[in-house]
Design a protein around this motif. Structure first.
Motif, short mmCIF file in Angstrom:
data_model
loop_
_atom_site.label_atom_id
_atom_site.label_comp_id
_atom_site.label_asym_id
_atom_site.label_seq_id
_atom_site.Cartn_x
_atom_site.Cartn_y
_atom_site.Cartn_z
N GLY A 127 0.69 -1.30 -0.19
CA GLY A 127 -0.02 -0.07 -0.07
C GLY A 127 0.46 1.26 0.17
O GLY A 127 0.20 2.22 0.36
N SER A 128 1.89 0.96 -0.04
CA SER A 128 2.61 1.79 -0.29
C SER A 128 3.71 2.52 -1.68
O SER A 128 3.74 1.59 -2.36
CB SER A 128 4.33 1.94 0.68
OG SER A 128 5.26 2.77 0.35
N SER A 129 3.10 4.48 -2.00
CA SER A 129 3.26 4.54 -3.00
C SER A 129 4.54 4.30 -3.81
O SER A 129 5.45 3.93 -5.15
CB SER A 129 2.20 5.92 -4.17
OG SER A 129 3.22 6.86 -2.98
N ARG A 130 5.90 4.43 -2.70
CA ARG A 130 6.82 4.99 -2.93
C ARG A 130 6.94 3.21 -2.64
O ARG A 130 8.35 2.78 -3.47
CB ARG A 130 7.93 5.24 -1.66
CG ARG A 130 7.30 7.20 -1.45
CD ARG A 130 8.21 7.36 0.01
NE ARG A 130 8.00 9.51 0.04
CZ ARG A 130 6.84 9.42 -0.42
NH1 ARG A 130 6.21 8.99 0.44
NH2 ARG A 130 6.74 10.77 0.00
N ARG A 131 7.30 2.42 -2.33
CA ARG A 131 7.81 0.92 -2.36
C ARG A 131 6.55 0.42 -3.48
O ARG A 131 7.90 -0.04 -4.38
CB ARG A 131 6.85 -0.01 -1.02
CG ARG A 131 8.37 -0.19 -0.27
CD ARG A 131 8.01 -0.63 0.83
NE ARG A 131 7.29 -2.46 0.96
CZ ARG A 131 6.72 -2.50 1.69
NH1 ARG A 131 6.77 -1.84 2.95
NH2 ARG A 131 5.96 -3.62 1.81
N LEU A 132 6.25 1.31 -3.88
CA LEU A 132 5.56 0.22 -5.47
C LEU A 132 6.58 0.64 -6.61
O LEU A 132 7.08 -0.13 -7.70
CB LEU A 132 4.24 0.83 -5.68
CG LEU A 132 3.42 0.43 -6.82
CD1 LEU A 132 3.54 -0.96 -7.51
CD2 LEU A 132 1.72 0.86 -7.22
N VAL A 142 16.64 5.12 -8.99
CA VAL A 142 15.56 5.60 -7.78
C VAL A 142 15.43 6.60 -7.01
O VAL A 142 14.70 6.76 -6.86
CB VAL A 142 15.62 3.43 -7.23
CG1 VAL A 142 14.79 3.88 -5.53
CG2 VAL A 142 15.51 2.37 -8.02
N ALA A 143 16.89 6.01 -6.41
CA ALA A 143 16.80 7.08 -5.45
C ALA A 143 16.69 8.94 -5.85
O ALA A 143 16.05 9.49 -5.25
CB ALA A 143 18.68 7.13 -4.77
N ILE A 144 17.43 8.86 -7.63
CA ILE A 144 16.71 10.06 -8.03
C ILE A 144 15.09 9.96 -8.46
O ILE A 144 14.90 11.10 -7.70
CB ILE A 144 17.46 10.57 -9.60
CG1 ILE A 144 18.97 10.30 -8.82
CG2 ILE A 144 16.85 11.71 -9.99
CD1 ILE A 144 19.99 10.18 -10.43
N PHE A 145 14.56 9.35 -8.55
CA PHE A 145 13.36 9.05 -9.19
C PHE A 145 11.95 9.75 -7.79
O PHE A 145 11.45 10.19 -7.45
CB PHE A 145 12.59 7.91 -9.93
CG PHE A 145 12.83 8.56 -11.27
CD1 PHE A 145 13.58 9.20 -11.85
CD2 PHE A 145 12.20 7.04 -12.04
CE1 PHE A 145 13.85 8.90 -12.65
CE2 PHE A 145 12.26 7.53 -12.97
CZ PHE A 145 13.11 8.81 -13.82
N LEU A 146 12.48 9.16 -6.96
CA LEU A 146 11.93 8.64 -4.95
C LEU A 146 12.34 10.76 -5.07
O LEU A 146 11.49 11.42 -4.24
CB LEU A 146 12.38 8.83 -4.45
CG LEU A 146 12.10 6.61 -4.25
CD1 LEU A 146 13.57 6.10 -2.48
CD2 LEU A 146 10.71 6.44 -3.99
N PHE A 163 9.94 12.59 -8.21
CA PHE A 163 8.93 12.36 -8.17
C PHE A 163 8.15 12.65 -6.26
O PHE A 163 7.25 11.96 -6.13
CB PHE A 163 8.07 11.06 -8.73
CG PHE A 163 8.49 11.06 -10.42
CD1 PHE A 163 7.94 11.97 -10.99
CD2 PHE A 163 9.84 10.57 -10.52
CE1 PHE A 163 8.21 12.08 -12.27
CE2 PHE A 163 10.21 10.28 -12.37
CZ PHE A 163 9.33 11.86 -13.17
N ARG A 164 9.06 13.33 -5.34
CA ARG A 164 8.68 13.17 -4.14
C ARG A 164 7.12 13.84 -4.30
O ARG A 164 6.43 13.18 -3.31
CB ARG A 164 9.45 14.16 -3.36
CG ARG A 164 9.21 14.86 -3.58
CD ARG A 164 10.67 15.57 -2.64
NE ARG A 164 10.81 17.40 -3.07
CZ ARG A 164 11.66 17.55 -3.99
NH1 ARG A 164 11.26 16.95 -5.35
NH2 ARG A 164 11.94 18.84 -4.61
N ASP A 165 6.67 15.11 -5.11
CA ASP A 165 5.74 14.90 -4.83
C ASP A 165 4.37 14.54 -5.26
O ASP A 165 2.83 15.17 -5.37
CB ASP A 165 5.45 17.16 -5.15
CG ASP A 165 6.43 16.90 -5.85
OD1 ASP A 165 6.65 16.21 -6.85
OD2 ASP A 165 6.42 18.48 -6.30
#
Lengths: 173, 431
Positions: free
Chosen positions: B98-103, B197-201, B204-206
């Motif tokens: 259910g976590s969008s970041r983990r997805l 992954v790190a850069i995208f997190l 796209f954080r918002d």
């Protein structure tokens, strides 16, 4: 008659609509439900696929399928939204369904101009889950911070009318 | 250094090369890529820059790669028909809790695995639409997940020869052993994907709400997973993968494995899956075969014209220390891949690398491929392909905001490339 434009993005759709409907006075108001098929993901896919050698034909076919899928998902949401809204509005209140294709924030503003909206209603995804931290050693306390999406920020910045922003989840007390 | 080689023939060779690439990318009136490649071969034959022996030589050189590709295309088409990708994507959703970041991380992992084992084409053409459909069902903003797919197709294509056509072409020709290649590339692959992954997190954080709104309503059992076709496909695919790695270990050609496995899965699709042979054939990119052969031949032509010597001098002149060699090879390859598209640039780099000292070949190959494979993710911005795509999209009534793409790839690509090259140098120094 007041024209209320509600941007439907699927985000906790029915909870969001219940809140929209309960927070406003719907006597002499018309509800415009808007869904925007975001073309940016499609553009990104097309860009990546179109630059692979000998794949442009399949990429174009996939792009059409994806566009249709996006429009269909939006229509389903609009249908659900209308079903939720109809029984809660006063008899005879007007509901209109609109679907645009493009960049959501720009299309929301375009639709607001198009119908001459008096109010835009948006949902924001983020709910601040953490309780406020204790005040720091220096300066004022740091309250929990929401990260509003670029879509919400753009609409707030460019709206030709009032904007009502509803947060997705209940706030933790 | 470049001066003396820029004779009339060289310029004509270059003009043909550029015209072929321009036509292959712009595809006027939907012309498929095979035609400009064939035209280029004919032009270079007429100019005397190619002989008949080159045509046969290029065919012999690329035959193994093309047969391998054919087998893998059959394989991935059948896997898609069996619903394997849809099942994997729904698994990625369930595993996200259910976590969008983990997805987002899961989409990266799924994309990296698909790219590594089946190639970047499969990730872009097959997995990306599946992820789009899955994310639409979740009713979240699909943008970060789509970017994840298209980027990991590039950044995750370093590790195995089959992950990217560029790897296949270069590794096959330079006879870098499968496992040696994968051992050198494993560290850069992990570094590149992790950096991405790190850069995208962050980027796209918002756009990533903390929780997936519809996670609870997402079906927990994927439809296709129960069918016989699905199970048969997974079993055959498992055997093919095991056989590919064993063939790699034994330094045997990979194409017989891919061809047999692809044929077996195609038969399974036609029988157990009840699919028409025509549908399966539609999954094959036929023009790719003449295009790759044609480009390999054309690069021989520009090699004869002395065009690759300049690049070779530039790179091999810096080949003394590993750091300089890695940096300049990676950067040249990345730049060229953006200007010319990566397949032609891979063939150019190949012509360059053939002349490198034997001991330096694995490291130079690895850095060239890091540039060739990661670089094109920037293509979503500056290259000819992008310009043409934007014009095409506009003609279809889709206004694609170019700056949006620029914002993401300009931040991401250089950092990911640096991470991969640094991992490569570090791995080399630690050895």
């Amino acid at each position: 008659m007041r024209r209320v434009l509600v941007a439907v993005s699927g985000l906790l759709l029915s909870e969001f609509l219940h809140r929209v409907l309960s927070q406003l006075d719907w006597a002499d108001a018309a509800l415009y439900l808007l869904h925007v098929v975001d073309t940016r993901p499609l553009g990104e896919f097309g860009l990546a696929a179109g630059s692979l050698p000998a794949r442009a034909g399949r990429a174009a076919a996939r792009l059409r399928e994806m566009g249709a899928l996006g429009a269909e998902a939006g229509q389903r949401m609009l249908g659900e939204a209308e079903t939720t809204a109809t029984p809660r509005l006063p008899a005879g209140a007007a509901i209109r369904r609109m679907q645009h294709t493009g960049v959501p924030e720009q299309e929301i503003i375009a639709a607001a101009y198009e119908i001459g909206a008096d109010l835009i209603v948006l949902g924001a995804a983020e709910d601040p889950a953490e309780p406020p931290p204790p005040a720091g050693p220096h300066g004022p306390p740091r309250f929990p911070h929401r990260q509003l999406s670029p879509t919400v920020r753009y609409v707030v910045d460019h709206a030709p009318c009032d904007v009502l922003l509803l947060y997705a989840g209940p706030r933790k007390e | 250094m470049i001066g003396p080689v820029l004779g009339a023939q060289t310029l004509l060779g270059l003009a043909v090369f550029l015209a072929v690439i321009g036509l292959a990318i712009s595809r006027p009136k939907g012309l498929n890529e095979a035609w400009p490649a064939a035209g280029g071969v004919a032009a270079l034959l007429a100019l005397g820059l190619l002989s008949r022996a080159d045509l046969v030589g290029a065919a012999r050189e690329t035959a193994g790669v093309l047969l391998f590709l054919f087998g893998m295309m059959l394989l991935s088409t059948a896997l898609e028909m069996a619903g394997v990708f849809a099942w994997a994507a729904s698994y990625a959703v369930r595993a996200s809790g259910g976590s969008s970041r983990r997805l987002l991380v899961n989409v990266f992992i799924l994309g990296a695995v698909v790219t590594a084992l089946l190639s970047l084409d499969v990730t872009v053409i097959i997995l990306t639409p599946v992820v789009y459909a899955t994310v639409l069902a979740l009713r979240v903003d699909p943008l970060p997940y789509l970017y994840a797919c298209t980027f990991v197709a590039n950044t995750g294509s370093l590790v195995f020869p089959m992950s990217n056509l560029t790897n296949l072409l270069i590794v096959d020709r330079l006879r870098v052993p499968f496992w040696q290649f994968s051992r050198i590339m494993a560290f850069p692959e992990v570094a590149a994907v992790a950096a991405n992954v790190a850069i995208f997190l962050w980027v796209f954080r918002d756009r990533l709400p903390r929780m997936l709104p519809a996670a609870t309503s997402f079906p927990t059992t994927a439809g296709p997973a129960g069918t016989r076709f699905f199970k048969v496909s997974l079993v055959i695919f498992g055997f093919v993968l095991a056989a590919l790695f064993l063939a790699g270990l034994a330094e045997r050609p990979l194409w017989p494995v891919a061809l047999t496995g692809g044929a077996a899965l195609a038969v399974a699709a036609a029988t157990t899956g009840g699919r028409e042979p025509r549908e399966i054939a539609a999954g094959i990119s036929w023009p790719l075969f003449p295009f790759v052969w044609g480009m390999a031949t054309i690069v021989r032509g520009i090699e004869h014209a002395g065009l690759t010597t300049g690049i070779a001098g530039l790179i091999l002149g810096h080949a003394a220390g590993p750091l300089g060699a890695v940096a300049i090879t990676g950067a040249t390859a990345a730049l060229g891949a953006n200007v010319f598209n990566n397949i032609p640039m891979a063939l150019v780099m190949l012509a360059v690398l053939v002349g490198a000292p034997r001991a330096r070949i694995p490291l130079l190959t690895a850095s060239a491929l890091a540039g060739l494979n990661i670089g094109p993710a920037l293509t979503t911005v500056g290259s000819l392909a992008t310009m043409l795509w934007l014009t095409f999209a506009r003609r279809q009534g889709v206004e694609v905001p170019a700056l949006e793409y620029l914002r993401v790839s300009v931040v991401t690509v250089p950092l990911v490339l640096v991470a991969a090259l640094a991992a490569l140098v570090l791995g080399e120094l630690l050895r």
